[in-house]
Design a protein around this motif. Sequence first.
Motif, PDB file in Angstrom:
ATOM      1  N   ALA A  21      62.532 -76.030  -4.441  1.00 35.91           N
ATOM      2  CA  ALA A  21      61.147 -75.982  -5.353  1.00 35.91           C
ATOM      3  C   ALA A  21      60.962 -74.739  -5.759  1.00 35.91           C
ATOM      4  O   ALA A  21      60.386 -74.645  -7.159  1.00 35.91           O
ATOM      5  CB  ALA A  21      59.931 -76.131  -4.295  1.00 35.91           C
ATOM      6  N   MET A  22      61.400 -73.546  -5.347  1.00 36.12           N
ATOM      7  CA  MET A  22      61.206 -72.327  -6.265  1.00 36.12           C
ATOM      8  C   MET A  22      62.137 -72.214  -7.394  1.00 36.12           C
ATOM      9  O   MET A  22      61.784 -71.993  -8.753  1.00 36.12           O
ATOM     10  CB  MET A  22      61.452 -71.034  -5.285  1.00 36.12           C
ATOM     11  N   LEU A  23      63.440 -72.822  -7.129  1.00 34.80           N
ATOM     12  CA  LEU A  23      64.173 -72.827  -8.381  1.00 34.80           C
ATOM     13  C   LEU A  23      63.923 -73.685  -9.494  1.00 34.80           C
ATOM     14  O   LEU A  23      64.144 -73.560 -10.730  1.00 34.80           O
ATOM     15  CB  LEU A  23      65.792 -73.149  -7.772  1.00 34.80           C
ATOM     16  N   GLN A  24      63.418 -74.965  -9.067  1.00 34.57           N
ATOM     17  CA  GLN A  24      62.816 -75.902  -9.956  1.00 34.57           C
ATOM     18  C   GLN A  24      61.464 -75.461 -10.638  1.00 34.57           C
ATOM     19  O   GLN A  24      61.339 -75.656 -11.794  1.00 34.57           O
ATOM     20  CB  GLN A  24      62.488 -77.135  -9.218  1.00 34.57           C
ATOM     21  N   HIS A  25      60.686 -74.552  -9.809  1.00 32.05           N
ATOM     22  CA  HIS A  25      59.716 -73.760 -10.423  1.00 32.05           C
ATOM     23  C   HIS A  25      59.995 -72.635 -11.725  1.00 32.05           C
ATOM     24  O   HIS A  25      59.424 -72.595 -12.638  1.00 32.05           O
ATOM     25  CB  HIS A  25      58.792 -73.031  -9.375  1.00 32.05           C
ATOM     26  N   LEU A  26      60.953 -72.208 -11.399  1.00 35.59           N
ATOM     27  CA  LEU A  26      61.582 -71.106 -12.006  1.00 35.59           C
ATOM     28  C   LEU A  26      62.053 -71.718 -13.488  1.00 35.59           C
ATOM     29  O   LEU A  26      62.021 -71.168 -14.376  1.00 35.59           O
ATOM     30  CB  LEU A  26      62.614 -70.083 -11.588  1.00 35.59           C
ATOM     31  N   ARG A  27      62.770 -72.725 -13.275  1.00 34.92           N
ATOM     32  CA  ARG A  27      63.337 -73.273 -14.179  1.00 34.92           C
ATOM     33  C   ARG A  27      62.357 -73.974 -15.205  1.00 34.92           C
ATOM     34  O   ARG A  27      62.642 -73.937 -16.467  1.00 34.92           O
ATOM     35  CB  ARG A  27      64.427 -74.701 -14.024  1.00 34.92           C
ATOM     36  N   LEU A  28      61.491 -74.650 -14.849  1.00 37.77           N
ATOM     37  CA  LEU A  28      60.255 -75.355 -15.549  1.00 37.77           C
ATOM     38  C   LEU A  28      59.667 -74.155 -16.346  1.00 37.77           C
ATOM     39  O   LEU A  28      59.334 -74.172 -17.321  1.00 37.77           O
ATOM     40  CB  LEU A  28      59.377 -75.849 -14.604  1.00 37.77           C
ATOM     41  N   SER A  29      59.420 -73.108 -15.527  1.00 44.25           N
ATOM     42  CA  SER A  29      58.515 -71.835 -16.238  1.00 44.25           C
ATOM     43  C   SER A  29      59.482 -71.417 -17.413  1.00 44.25           C
ATOM     44  O   SER A  29      58.922 -70.744 -18.520  1.00 44.25           O
ATOM     45  CB  SER A  29      58.043 -70.860 -15.222  1.00 44.25           C
ATOM     46  N   ALA A  30      60.503 -71.035 -16.795  1.00 47.29           N
ATOM     47  CA  ALA A  30      61.541 -70.346 -17.967  1.00 47.29           C
ATOM     48  C   ALA A  30      61.741 -71.176 -19.294  1.00 47.29           C
ATOM     49  O   ALA A  30      61.628 -70.573 -20.310  1.00 47.29           O
ATOM     50  CB  ALA A  30      62.924 -70.263 -17.369  1.00 47.29           C
ATOM     51  N   THR A  31      61.711 -72.402 -19.027  1.00 50.97           N
ATOM     52  CA  THR A  31      62.053 -73.238 -20.140  1.00 50.97           C
ATOM     53  C   THR A  31      60.770 -73.306 -21.121  1.00 50.97           C
ATOM     54  O   THR A  31      60.923 -73.253 -22.333  1.00 50.97           O
ATOM     55  CB  THR A  31      62.436 -74.761 -19.850  1.00 50.97           C
ATOM     56  N   ALA A  32      59.522 -73.297 -20.651  1.00 51.19           N
ATOM     57  CA  ALA A  32      58.351 -73.326 -21.411  1.00 51.19           C
ATOM     58  C   ALA A  32      58.189 -71.936 -21.805  1.00 51.19           C
ATOM     59  O   ALA A  32      57.827 -72.148 -22.993  1.00 51.19           O
ATOM     60  CB  ALA A  32      57.270 -73.477 -20.232  1.00 51.19           C
ATOM     61  N   LEU A  33      58.653 -70.967 -21.076  1.00 48.01           N
ATOM     62  CA  LEU A  33      58.664 -69.719 -21.839  1.00 48.01           C
ATOM     63  C   LEU A  33      59.447 -69.300 -22.960  1.00 48.01           C
ATOM     64  O   LEU A  33      59.101 -68.765 -24.011  1.00 48.01           O
ATOM     65  CB  LEU A  33      58.791 -68.475 -20.732  1.00 48.01           C
ATOM     66  N   GLY A  34      60.690 -70.230 -22.966  1.00 43.03           N
ATOM     67  CA  GLY A  34      61.579 -70.145 -24.007  1.00 43.03           C
ATOM     68  C   GLY A  34      60.909 -70.744 -25.142  1.00 43.03           C
ATOM     69  O   GLY A  34      61.049 -70.037 -26.470  1.00 43.03           O
ATOM     70  N   PHE A  35      60.555 -71.843 -25.152  1.00 44.35           N
ATOM     71  CA  PHE A  35      59.686 -72.393 -26.200  1.00 44.35           C
ATOM     72  C   PHE A  35      58.621 -71.924 -26.863  1.00 44.35           C
ATOM     73  O   PHE A  35      58.053 -71.761 -28.023  1.00 44.35           O
ATOM     74  CB  PHE A  35      59.353 -74.064 -25.931  1.00 44.35           C
ATOM     75  N   ILE A  36      57.886 -70.980 -25.967  1.00 46.53           N
ATOM     76  CA  ILE A  36      56.543 -70.430 -26.236  1.00 46.53           C
ATOM     77  C   ILE A  36      57.049 -69.302 -27.249  1.00 46.53           C
ATOM     78  O   ILE A  36      56.710 -69.006 -28.248  1.00 46.53           O
ATOM     79  CB  ILE A  36      55.883 -69.887 -25.005  1.00 46.53           C
ATOM     80  N   LEU A  37      58.237 -68.716 -26.676  1.00 43.22           N
ATOM     81  CA  LEU A  37      58.695 -67.443 -27.630  1.00 43.22           C
ATOM     82  C   LEU A  37      59.075 -68.027 -28.865  1.00 43.22           C
ATOM     83  O   LEU A  37      58.831 -67.156 -30.042  1.00 43.22           O
ATOM     84  CB  LEU A  37      59.800 -66.806 -26.885  1.00 43.22           C
ATOM     85  N   LEU A  38      59.880 -69.163 -29.071  1.00 42.84           N
ATOM     86  CA  LEU A  38      60.299 -69.608 -30.173  1.00 42.84           C
ATOM     87  C   LEU A  38      59.060 -70.007 -31.198  1.00 42.84           C
ATOM     88  O   LEU A  38      59.501 -70.077 -32.301  1.00 42.84           O
ATOM     89  CB  LEU A  38      61.236 -70.807 -29.964  1.00 42.84           C
ATOM     90  N   LEU A  39      58.032 -70.514 -30.640  1.00 42.01           N
ATOM     91  CA  LEU A  39      56.969 -70.847 -31.343  1.00 42.01           C
ATOM     92  C   LEU A  39      55.896 -69.870 -31.804  1.00 42.01           C
ATOM     93  O   LEU A  39      55.537 -69.493 -32.790  1.00 42.01           O
ATOM     94  CB  LEU A  39      56.332 -72.100 -30.919  1.00 42.01           C
ATOM     95  N   GLY A  40      55.777 -69.145 -30.897  1.00 44.15           N
ATOM     96  CA  GLY A  40      54.536 -68.016 -30.855  1.00 44.15           C
ATOM     97  C   GLY A  40      55.110 -66.953 -31.710  1.00 44.15           C
ATOM     98  O   GLY A  40      54.151 -66.453 -32.585  1.00 44.15           O
ATOM     99  N   ILE A  41      55.957 -66.428 -31.624  1.00 40.66           N
ATOM    100  CA  ILE A  41      56.423 -65.090 -32.581  1.00 40.66           C
ATOM    101  C   ILE A  41      56.395 -65.504 -33.785  1.00 40.66           C
ATOM    102  O   ILE A  41      55.789 -64.846 -34.691  1.00 40.66           O
ATOM    103  CB  ILE A  41      57.504 -64.279 -32.021  1.00 40.66           C
ATOM    104  N   PRO A  42      57.214 -66.552 -34.253  1.00 42.00           N
ATOM    105  CA  PRO A  42      57.122 -66.953 -35.663  1.00 42.00           C
ATOM    106  C   PRO A  42      56.038 -67.389 -36.121  1.00 42.00           C
ATOM    107  O   PRO A  42      55.530 -66.922 -37.279  1.00 42.00           O
ATOM    108  CB  PRO A  42      58.234 -68.078 -35.464  1.00 42.00           C
ATOM    109  N   LEU A  43      55.065 -68.054 -35.352  1.00 36.96           N
ATOM    110  CA  LEU A  43      53.754 -68.473 -35.843  1.00 36.96           C
ATOM    111  C   LEU A  43      52.946 -66.882 -36.018  1.00 36.96           C
ATOM    112  O   LEU A  43      52.196 -67.046 -37.193  1.00 36.96           O
ATOM    113  CB  LEU A  43      53.077 -69.107 -34.870  1.00 36.96           C
ATOM    114  N   GLY A  44      52.986 -66.132 -35.355  1.00 38.72           N
ATOM    115  CA  GLY A  44      52.394 -64.844 -35.418  1.00 38.72           C
ATOM    116  C   GLY A  44      52.735 -64.168 -36.459  1.00 38.72           C
ATOM    117  O   GLY A  44      51.964 -63.364 -37.482  1.00 38.72           O
TER     118      GLY A  44
END
Length: 244
Positions: A21-44
């Motif tokens: 469950a921890m590995l699945q949680h890490l994968r879900l969080s890391a994937t979301a953070l990757g998309f946040i970086l790809l969208l958030g910094i260019p938008l800023g």
Amino acid sequence: MTFCADLFALTMSRQDLILGAMLQHLRLSATALGFILLLGIPLGIIITRVRKLAPVIIGITGFLYTIPVLAFFGFVIPVLGIGERPALVALVIYGLLPLVRNTFVGITEVDKSVIDAARGMGATNLQLLRDVEIPLALPTIVAGFRTVTVMTISIATIAAFIGAGGLGTIILRGITTYHPELILAGAIPVAFLAITADSLLGLLEKSLLKRESSGKQKRPADTKHETAPQRAEVYKNYTKEAAK
């Protein structure tokens, strides 16, 4: 003591379940953070170039940020179904505001004299962004990403309600069966992941701030009474130091 012993025994007996469950949680969080970086910094960055868009973009991300997570799931489930996809959409949308806002603030608060010196040297907009603005705004951007990371790891536990897995499934199972030890078996790893991520990014943020404050090169702001060639040399040295 009995409760702690029961918690330890439960953790040992279900360590495979908790680790998975921890590995699945890490994968879900890391994937979301990757998309946040790809969208958030260019938008800023975009809203620093088109200032009229700044209140619109920040306002929209701020509005979406105020929607309760479970209510937001209610909007996306009819479209995306259940599982990881709606959870990722929710996590990305909730994580955009701090990163977009910090990127915008970090870049707009760069010393104007540095920007003027760069333009005087003939720097293009891309060079100005790459060599001056982003390096100097990095501490602020990292501070925003630090907030986003802790928040994403925490909110990802709620994804269990829509079948996205992760440590939230253990917590949810403990709640539904009124099993306090099982709740803590899921909650403690979440807290550990959040605190660890926050500590590591905090060290990175302090390192960037220390490097910026301890720079020995003269700042372009101190070159008011110097000749143009002297100012150009100071700018060149300063940008090299900031980009290290």
